[in-house]
Design an enzyme around this catalytic site. Structure first.
Site, mmCIF file in Angstrom:
data_model
loop_
_atom_site.group_PDB
_atom_site.id
_atom_site.type_symbol
_atom_site.label_atom_id
_atom_site.label_comp_id
_atom_site.label_asym_id
_atom_site.label_seq_id
_atom_site.Cartn_x
_atom_site.Cartn_y
_atom_site.Cartn_z
ATOM 1 N N MET B 1 0.815 -1.216 0.000
ATOM 2 C CA MET B 1 0.000 0.000 0.000
ATOM 3 C C MET B 1 0.845 1.261 0.000
ATOM 4 O O MET B 1 0.485 2.263 0.568
ATOM 5 C CB MET B 1 -0.928 0.018 1.199
ATOM 6 C CG MET B 1 -2.345 -0.260 0.773
ATOM 7 S SD MET B 1 -3.518 -0.131 2.103
ATOM 8 C CE MET B 1 -5.027 -0.275 1.186
ATOM 9 N N CYS B 2 1.981 1.184 -0.607
ATOM 10 C CA CYS B 2 2.831 2.342 -0.796
ATOM 11 C C CYS B 2 3.740 2.640 0.397
ATOM 12 O O CYS B 2 3.396 2.364 1.546
ATOM 13 C CB CYS B 2 2.032 3.609 -1.085
ATOM 14 S SG CYS B 2 0.806 3.388 -2.387
ATOM 15 N N ARG B 3 4.830 3.264 0.074
ATOM 16 C CA ARG B 3 5.771 3.797 1.067
ATOM 17 C C ARG B 3 6.244 5.136 0.511
ATOM 18 O O ARG B 3 6.360 5.289 -0.700
ATOM 19 C CB ARG B 3 6.979 2.874 1.220
ATOM 20 C CG ARG B 3 6.676 1.405 1.513
ATOM 21 C CD ARG B 3 6.455 1.110 2.981
ATOM 22 N NE ARG B 3 5.154 1.555 3.438
ATOM 23 C CZ ARG B 3 4.793 1.629 4.728
ATOM 24 N NH1 ARG B 3 5.623 1.275 5.680
ATOM 25 N NH2 ARG B 3 3.595 2.055 5.065
ATOM 26 N N ASN B 40 6.301 -3.198 -3.378
ATOM 27 C CA ASN B 40 5.652 -1.985 -3.874
ATOM 28 C C ASN B 40 6.200 -1.735 -5.274
ATOM 29 O O ASN B 40 7.110 -0.928 -5.464
ATOM 30 C CB ASN B 40 5.969 -0.802 -2.952
ATOM 31 C CG ASN B 40 5.387 -0.992 -1.559
ATOM 32 O OD1 ASN B 40 4.224 -0.691 -1.302
ATOM 33 N ND2 ASN B 40 6.195 -1.516 -0.640
ATOM 34 N N ASN B 115 -0.158 7.516 1.443
ATOM 35 C CA ASN B 115 -0.119 6.076 1.657
ATOM 36 C C ASN B 115 -1.416 5.730 2.357
ATOM 37 O O ASN B 115 -1.762 6.340 3.378
ATOM 38 C CB ASN B 115 1.094 5.668 2.500
ATOM 39 C CG ASN B 115 1.045 4.220 2.957
ATOM 40 O OD1 ASN B 115 1.423 3.881 4.077
ATOM 41 N ND2 ASN B 115 0.581 3.328 2.101
#
Lengths: 279, 279, 279, 279
Positions: B1-3, B40, B115
């Protein structure tokens, strides 16, 4: 400003349509003669129906980058056979070059392609998109006028009455355009299909509409050119509808008149006049 | 879910931030420890402000595909120096993998990263997008919840009052969500900057919000680790705000509490509580 | 068959070179006037040296796809300043369209670009590649004649004596070509730099070599056009070497004669005749 | 370090192989269990033979970027039926991420896939490539050990005697490796096909070779699991050879022993021991 091709007839290997002709769509991606731009290198897409009874949707393969050097396109074309196929090469009229902005667009078992533009679309986009049915809106993925036109047509009943829905779509776009001071917003050739019939429209609010041609019935072509072997191999119900002719064979290509639409199904073709409808 | 990662401080070559740390953002694209996904690889982006007095906008370079094998990203990082930089690696929560869906998003001289997600965004998208200011709407290019949040914040006054605008944006999303039966729609860490200050938010409508950390003031770190040479080289106003720590140095990373936002400017940092505002 | 541009002089924002001129390289990617093809959409690349004392290599950013719609290229150009820059747009002469086949090529702190081709390269490739120094061979990543020429020049002493090395490389290619029945294999303009000087070569084994121009010294241009403000802003040591002129300003562009090479360093430029050397 | 799948049997829609299984290859691109890396996102490829009597080559579609988010792959899989198919997901062991470095590789009507690596390939590459037949060399487009292995095998007679050619290829690589101080260079599972038979090899010069499994004969599976309907639908000559099992059905998967190769043709399968041959 894009070029496209629609084929319906006996199942053929797609490269017969995309690569083999003298002035094929691939050739047009680099050297278009009748388009606004000679180069159409901002993406491409093909959509084809299979011969699988349980597969009801067409496949669509779209990508950014030019068609002329794309290996995936060539591989598919040389190895896939289809009875009904759409192919499109893109020259962007301003919106982002991304896969979701390439044609053909698909919804359920319907496909849609467009050459042209909505003048001043940037300023009309929000209002046009807001008019799309709220459920259908969720399926919109890009930012083009072409996709918006498709989803408006779906909103206006494309699945029940394609010519009427497209007429209402154009009428609506012209209404919204005029409200914003754009007198003649629509410039289009459009192809739409449900996998069985193909409808092709040629229309401009003002001035000359983008070019559109359909192929002569194969029986007639055989009579015209009895010496050409490959015409013997073509099935009687072969029909091509194209932005510009794929070759120079005399008698093979006929211009679709302005403000008209054609429909091809089961080898039969009809031409009708096209008038936008108020919404 | 993103960084993601935000840096502000003395101008540094970007690879100091992106590649050199032990658990760099590039490493996190393949082996994230605190994210929902370990991988990711659905796109990445960097945005950086220059030291050119006449260039007021940040550059943004975004692309689909993983960060870990992208040569352009590495080339830029090794050759570009910046005093303020955003970097993001994406794991899609459903929307298309395309350049216009990658972060950071930019509007004028503002940048935005996110995020998390809006639960049920698919069903809320139309209503949220329709609430964006009609002129701002025209600048929206993608289909993510993240971009919609940015443009709603702009609509609610981001350029005048960032914390207030973000609070109104969250409040609005929660209102619309509840109207559609989604009780706790918002899950977010957000970073936003105007090129001078950086605001970072950590909030979830319910449950634990996505992880967020900020770096300890360099003076304090030097006192903690007098032996570490590289800390001598770091400027006093160096600040990093990150989804997950870039390394294991004791005392270097501090968790941002839930329902808080921090703002860093000119080396000074402040933390405040964050509450959504009704709109 | 490709177009390229080399700049050396006062550090400029790269868009001054790539986008602003009337017939910029970006314009040439779509509408080249002097190239073999009007369209050069099979990839592009830029290489630039920084103003960072500790960074000795140039950055290179290359990608497939056309330059004209590439956002990353535009972002970099608008935000990066450099005193020495190479830029290239590609029309493939047969080899794969991939990042490692785009120019400029880099080895250590050297960069190399090429317009043209080795006739019959497909049949000569193995022998040419096998003549590359075994250690240098390991750095070859693509399959182009351009890259092979670069690595042969490196093998023949490019880092010590660029003109001599290029002369030996051409001599060797002509030898190998003749052995295989190709009488006149070489067609080239080449630019090579070590970050300090730029060498540019124009040569064809037979017939007319690809076009090559250099810019008039700025002092002279100011005398010719005293009214043009922007010439006042250009530094005296500004030099451009290009496949085709970037604009129509009378007196600004000079053709490099056939079988010649020029070298520019510290604002000084010299022209010399160029003859292949036997190896 | 890659995962692959080979299928032979009744023509199936490719998504049955690539997407539907519980631990499909697409799932393995993100969550491999038995590979060196859990993520295999540096490219992918599929190759399939058609049911067109006049099309003798397989189609290959390869691209950089992860398989898990690639729409073209999904579209093809859902709409293309094939009796023999190779699929591969890549985790680069050092060479460039580009289309020409993705598997399967094709030459004529042959296809080749590899999981593993040649230790120290970087230092052996030149010598190995030089040993490829000069005419075959011209068809090499990438820089991987996998492609070099394929072309060496072709040089050593793959088209006449696949097991022998692969044995000679491995023997040669080990010879060259030892000459350069690399005692145990080869690590491999390899799949190769001519469109009729499929050969699969499992070998390592030392230590444990990469994992390799083949599916139990369908008749036997039906006996083991009489309740499972889908087994009724599978044709008797269905065979899968995979890097790691696609699911957990007891009795469905059998490990290929070390230093062995299997060959499947017309539903029949045989296992043999595999020993490198000196060249």
């Amino acid at each position: 400003m894009c070029r496209w091709l629609a084929y319906t007839g006996t199942p053929v290997l797609l490269d017969q349509l995309l690569y083999k002709p003298a002035h094929s769509l691939i050739d047009q991606s680099l050297h278009s003669r009748l388009g606004v731009e000679t180069t159409n290198g901002d993406g491409f897409g093909i959509g084809w129906y299979t011969q699988e009874p349980e597969v009801h949707t067409p496949a669509i393969v779209r990508d950014v980058g030019p068609a002329w050097n794309n290996r995936t396109l060539r591989e598919i074309a040389e190895h896939v056979r289809s009875p009904l196929c759409f192919a499109h090469i893109r020259a962007s009229t301003g919106t982002a070059v991304q896969q979701t902005n390439c044609h053909p667009f698909r919804h359920g078992h319907w496909m849609w392609m467009h050459n042209g533009s909505i003048t001043g679309f940037h300023g009309l986009r929000r209002e046009l998109c807001m008019a799309v049915d709220p459920v259908l809106y969720l399926a919109m993925e890009g930012t083009t006028d072409s996709e918006a036109m498709f989803f408006l047509a779906l909103t206006f009943g494309l699945e029940e009455d394609p010519p009427g829905a497209v007429a209402r779509m154009v009428g609506f776009v012209e209404q919204v355009g005029r409200k914003h001071g754009i007198e003649a917003p629509m410039q289009m050739t459009v192809a739409v299909t449900d996998g069985s019939a193909v409808w092709a429209f040629r229309y401009a609010s003002a001035g000359v509409a983008r070019s559109l041609f359909y192929s002569t019935r194969v029986e007639s072509l055989r009579a015209l050119h009895p010496d050409l072997e490959y015409l013997q191999e073509l099935s009687d119900d072969t029909r091509l509808i194209v932005s510009e002719p794929l070759g120079d064979l005399p008698g093979a290509w006929n211009e679709v008149p302005e403000h008209c639409y054609g429909v091809v199904q089961g080898g039969q073709g009809e031409m009708h006049s096209f008038t936008p409808l108020a919404v």
